[in-house]
Design a protein around this motif. Structure first.
Motif, PDB file in Angstrom:
ATOM      1  N   TYR A 139    -106.015 -74.212  19.084  1.00  0.00           N
ATOM      2  CA  TYR A 139    -107.219 -74.317  19.907  1.00  0.00           C
ATOM      3  C   TYR A 139    -107.399 -75.672  20.585  1.00  0.00           C
ATOM      4  CZ  TYR A 139    -108.145 -70.077  17.302  1.00  0.00           C
ATOM      5  OH  TYR A 139    -108.033 -68.819  16.757  1.00  0.00           O
ATOM      6  N   THR A 140    -106.750 -76.727  20.090  1.00  0.00           N
ATOM      7  CA  THR A 140    -106.934 -78.041  20.692  1.00  0.00           C
ATOM      8  C   THR A 140    -106.068 -78.192  21.940  1.00  0.00           C
ATOM      9  OG1 THR A 140    -105.182 -79.026  19.330  1.00  0.00           O
ATOM     10  CG2 THR A 140    -107.436 -79.109  18.461  1.00  0.00           C
ATOM     11  N   PHE A 141    -106.545 -78.991  22.881  1.00  0.00           N
ATOM     12  CA  PHE A 141    -105.799 -79.221  24.123  1.00  0.00           C
ATOM     13  C   PHE A 141    -104.552 -80.060  23.887  1.00  0.00           C
ATOM     14  CE2 PHE A 141    -108.793 -76.902  26.267  1.00  0.00           C
ATOM     15  CZ  PHE A 141    -108.826 -77.075  27.646  1.00  0.00           C
ATOM     16  N   THR A 142    -104.498 -80.814  22.786  1.00  0.00           N
ATOM     17  CA  THR A 142    -103.297 -81.593  22.477  1.00  0.00           C
ATOM     18  C   THR A 142    -102.232 -80.726  21.804  1.00  0.00           C
ATOM     19  OG1 THR A 142    -104.140 -82.226  20.305  1.00  0.00           O
ATOM     20  CG2 THR A 142    -104.608 -83.723  22.158  1.00  0.00           C
ATOM     21  N   LYS A 143    -102.618 -79.525  21.373  1.00  0.00           N
ATOM     22  CA  LYS A 143    -101.734 -78.625  20.604  1.00  0.00           C
ATOM     23  C   LYS A 143    -101.330 -79.253  19.275  1.00  0.00           C
ATOM     24  CE  LYS A 143    -101.956 -75.703  23.937  1.00  0.00           C
ATOM     25  NZ  LYS A 143    -102.947 -74.593  23.812  1.00  0.00           N
ATOM     26  N   THR A 144    -102.244 -80.043  18.707  1.00  0.00           N
ATOM     27  CA  THR A 144    -102.025 -80.626  17.390  1.00  0.00           C
ATOM     28  C   THR A 144    -103.241 -80.348  16.514  1.00  0.00           C
ATOM     29  OG1 THR A 144    -103.051 -82.767  17.909  1.00  0.00           O
ATOM     30  CG2 THR A 144    -100.712 -82.531  18.442  1.00  0.00           C
ATOM     31  N   GLY A 145    -103.094 -80.577  15.216  1.00  0.00           N
ATOM     32  CA  GLY A 145    -104.227 -80.428  14.306  1.00  0.00           C
ATOM     33  C   GLY A 145    -103.918 -79.504  13.154  1.00  0.00           C
ATOM     34  N   GLY A 146    -104.375 -79.879  11.957  1.00  0.00           N
ATOM     35  CA  GLY A 146    -104.154 -79.091  10.742  1.00  0.00           C
ATOM     36  C   GLY A 146    -105.067 -77.880  10.664  1.00  0.00           C
ATOM     37  N   PRO A 147    -105.062 -77.201   9.522  1.00  0.00           N
ATOM     38  CA  PRO A 147    -105.780 -75.926   9.398  1.00  0.00           C
ATOM     39  C   PRO A 147    -107.268 -76.078   9.100  1.00  0.00           C
ATOM     40  CG  PRO A 147    -104.632 -76.412   7.360  1.00  0.00           C
ATOM     41  CD  PRO A 147    -104.259 -77.504   8.321  1.00  0.00           C
ATOM     42  N   ALA A 148    -108.016 -75.067   9.507  1.00  0.00           N
ATOM     43  CA  ALA A 148    -109.416 -74.923   9.095  1.00  0.00           C
ATOM     44  C   ALA A 148    -109.446 -74.040   7.857  1.00  0.00           C
ATOM     45  CB  ALA A 148    -110.235 -74.283  10.198  1.00  0.00           C
ATOM     46  N   GLU A 149    -110.199 -74.463   6.859  1.00  0.00           N
ATOM     47  CA  GLU A 149    -110.324 -73.648   5.645  1.00  0.00           C
ATOM     48  C   GLU A 149    -110.944 -72.292   5.993  1.00  0.00           C
ATOM     49  OE1 GLU A 149    -112.229 -73.954   1.123  1.00  0.00           O
ATOM     50  OE2 GLU A 149    -112.529 -75.578   2.563  1.00  0.00           O
ATOM     51  N   PHE A 150    -112.069 -72.324   6.709  1.00  0.00           N
ATOM     52  CA  PHE A 150    -112.682 -71.130   7.282  1.00  0.00           C
ATOM     53  C   PHE A 150    -112.927 -71.404   8.758  1.00  0.00           C
ATOM     54  CE2 PHE A 150    -113.931 -70.736   2.839  1.00  0.00           C
ATOM     55  CZ  PHE A 150    -113.754 -69.387   2.579  1.00  0.00           C
ATOM     56  N   LEU A 151    -112.701 -70.393   9.600  1.00  0.00           N
ATOM     57  CA  LEU A 151    -112.925 -70.535  11.036  1.00  0.00           C
ATOM     58  C   LEU A 151    -113.741 -69.349  11.529  1.00  0.00           C
ATOM     59  CD1 LEU A 151    -112.287 -72.086  13.669  1.00  0.00           C
ATOM     60  CD2 LEU A 151    -110.219 -70.693  13.886  1.00  0.00           C
ATOM     61  N   ALA A 152    -114.815 -69.630  12.274  1.00  0.00           N
ATOM     62  CA  ALA A 152    -115.705 -68.567  12.739  1.00  0.00           C
ATOM     63  C   ALA A 152    -115.978 -68.705  14.232  1.00  0.00           C
ATOM     64  CB  ALA A 152    -117.021 -68.598  11.969  1.00  0.00           C
ATOM     65  N   PHE A 153    -116.160 -67.552  14.884  1.00  0.00           N
ATOM     66  CA  PHE A 153    -116.442 -67.490  16.317  1.00  0.00           C
ATOM     67  C   PHE A 153    -117.720 -66.686  16.548  1.00  0.00           C
ATOM     68  CE2 PHE A 153    -111.899 -68.072  15.918  1.00  0.00           C
ATOM     69  CZ  PHE A 153    -111.571 -68.955  16.934  1.00  0.00           C
ATOM     70  N   PRO A 154    -118.889 -67.316  16.415  1.00  0.00           N
ATOM     71  CA  PRO A 154    -120.132 -66.577  16.652  1.00  0.00           C
ATOM     72  C   PRO A 154    -120.252 -66.164  18.114  1.00  0.00           C
ATOM     73  CG  PRO A 154    -120.579 -68.924  16.499  1.00  0.00           C
ATOM     74  CD  PRO A 154    -119.139 -68.746  16.132  1.00  0.00           C
ATOM     75  N   ARG A 155    -120.940 -65.035  18.328  1.00  0.00           N
ATOM     76  CA  ARG A 155    -121.112 -64.523  19.694  1.00  0.00           C
ATOM     77  C   ARG A 155    -122.533 -64.695  20.209  1.00  0.00           C
ATOM     78  NH1 ARG A 155    -116.900 -61.488  21.571  1.00  0.00           N
ATOM     79  NH2 ARG A 155    -115.256 -61.030  20.071  1.00  0.00           N
ATOM     80  N   ASN A 156    -123.454 -65.087  19.338  1.00  0.00           N
ATOM     81  CA  ASN A 156    -124.846 -65.231  19.764  1.00  0.00           C
ATOM     82  C   ASN A 156    -125.576 -66.190  18.818  1.00  0.00           C
ATOM     83  OD1 ASN A 156    -125.704 -63.602  17.446  1.00  0.00           O
ATOM     84  ND2 ASN A 156    -124.942 -61.844  18.611  1.00  0.00           N
TER      85      ASN A 156
END
Length: 299
Positions: free
Chosen positions: A22-39
């Motif tokens: 998801y980062t523009f640098t294409k770097t970065g470690g993992p998210a323990e939990f990742l959420a995408f709210p819609r509202n």
């Protein structure tokens, strides 16, 4: 209710996701939990559930001006890019935090509204633009803000006026208090649609000519010190083109660091620290990063 149960409540959730996706640098470690709210409702439920379970909470927009360390982020990471509605009411454009500032600016232009032309090429989200008071080509987000809607870390919605946001160079109130930007209203002026779009297209062409858009990057890395320009100082210090691992100070624009292939966040940070050290010794200036740096180092 626990975080893992929220997926059964219609909220998009993942575990142990590499944030380099998801980062523009294409770097970065993992998210323990990742959420995408819609509202707003889903976002509030996530914040309250994290609070109830003492789970650390990190909120991200379009991740364009962000470096996430290689160890990733513990707890819950919320990415707001699916909260992306934009509407126009008279001379006002109202955009959710996950909408891109580019889409918001072009929506304004297509309605013959002027004032957001400066944002034509800024790759961040509306929330990120408000958070950072993003700017380019003589314009800043604060100049067109009417009001900002936020969700506090306690789960309460509130509104701030432009004056209450304490905007300054690459700074806003929400950097201090941790409130989550959910929506922003921009007050604009009536203008000639064709002229507005022509100006935006010109600025985008200028950006393409000057900036290394062909490689992943986090945009302009450093804040501009008063009376100085960062790129020329890096060139004078002999660091343009300097590469550590896969991260290179751009040969096209020395104020950018690009991922030439296989870069890690650690490569980026090592190069940033080298540039800061060299500029301090050569010019007596402490370069401050404009890019946000979050997350934990690799163990």
């Amino acid at each position: 209710m626990k975080l893992a149960d929220l997926a059964q409540n219609g909220i998009e959730m993942e575990k142990q996701v590499p944030l380099s996706k998801y980062t523009f640098t294409k770097t970065g470690g993992p998210a323990e939990f990742l959420a995408f709210p819609r509202n707003d409702s889903q976002l509030r439920k996530l914040v309250i559930t994290a609070n109830e379970n003492n789970v650390p909470l990190t909120v991200i927009g379009n991740a364009s001006n962000l470096i996430i360390r290689d160890g990733g982020i513990d707890g819950l990471v919320i990415i707001l890019t699916k909260m992306e509605k934009i509407k126009v009411k008279g001379n006002c454009v109202i955009a959710q935090a996950g909408a891109t500032i580019v889409d918001t600016a072009f929506t304004a232009a297509h309605h013959g509204l002027s004032g957001m032309e400066f944002a034509a090429g800024i790759p961040g989200s509306v929330g990120g633009a408000v958070f950072m008071n993003a700017g380019a080509y003589g314009g800043e987000t604060c100049n067109v803000i009417q009001s900002v809607k936020v969700l506090t870390r306690a789960g309460e919605y509130k509104n701030y006026s432009q004056a209450e946001m304490k905007f300054s160079y690459r700074h806003s109130l929400v950097q201090e208090n941790g409130d989550i930007v959910t929506e922003a209203a921009f007050t604009l002026k009536k203008g000639n649609k064709s002229k507005i779009l022509a100006n935006m297209n010109y600025l985008n062409a200028l950006r393409k000519y000057k900036q290394p858009l062909e490689y992943p990057s986090c945009g302009s890395v450093f804040k501009r010190p008063a009376g100085h320009y960062v790129g020329p100082m890096i060139i004078q210090a002999g660091l343009q083109g300097k590469q550590i691992g896969g991260a290179q100070d751009s040969t096209k624009h020395a104020g950018f660091i690009v991922n030439k292939g296989g870069a890690t966040a650690t490569d980026y940070l090592n190069l940033i620290h080298l540039i800061q050290k060299k500029i301090r010794s050569s010019f007596g200036l402490d370069l401050q990063t404009e890019v946000r740096i979050i997350g934990k180092p690799n163990d």
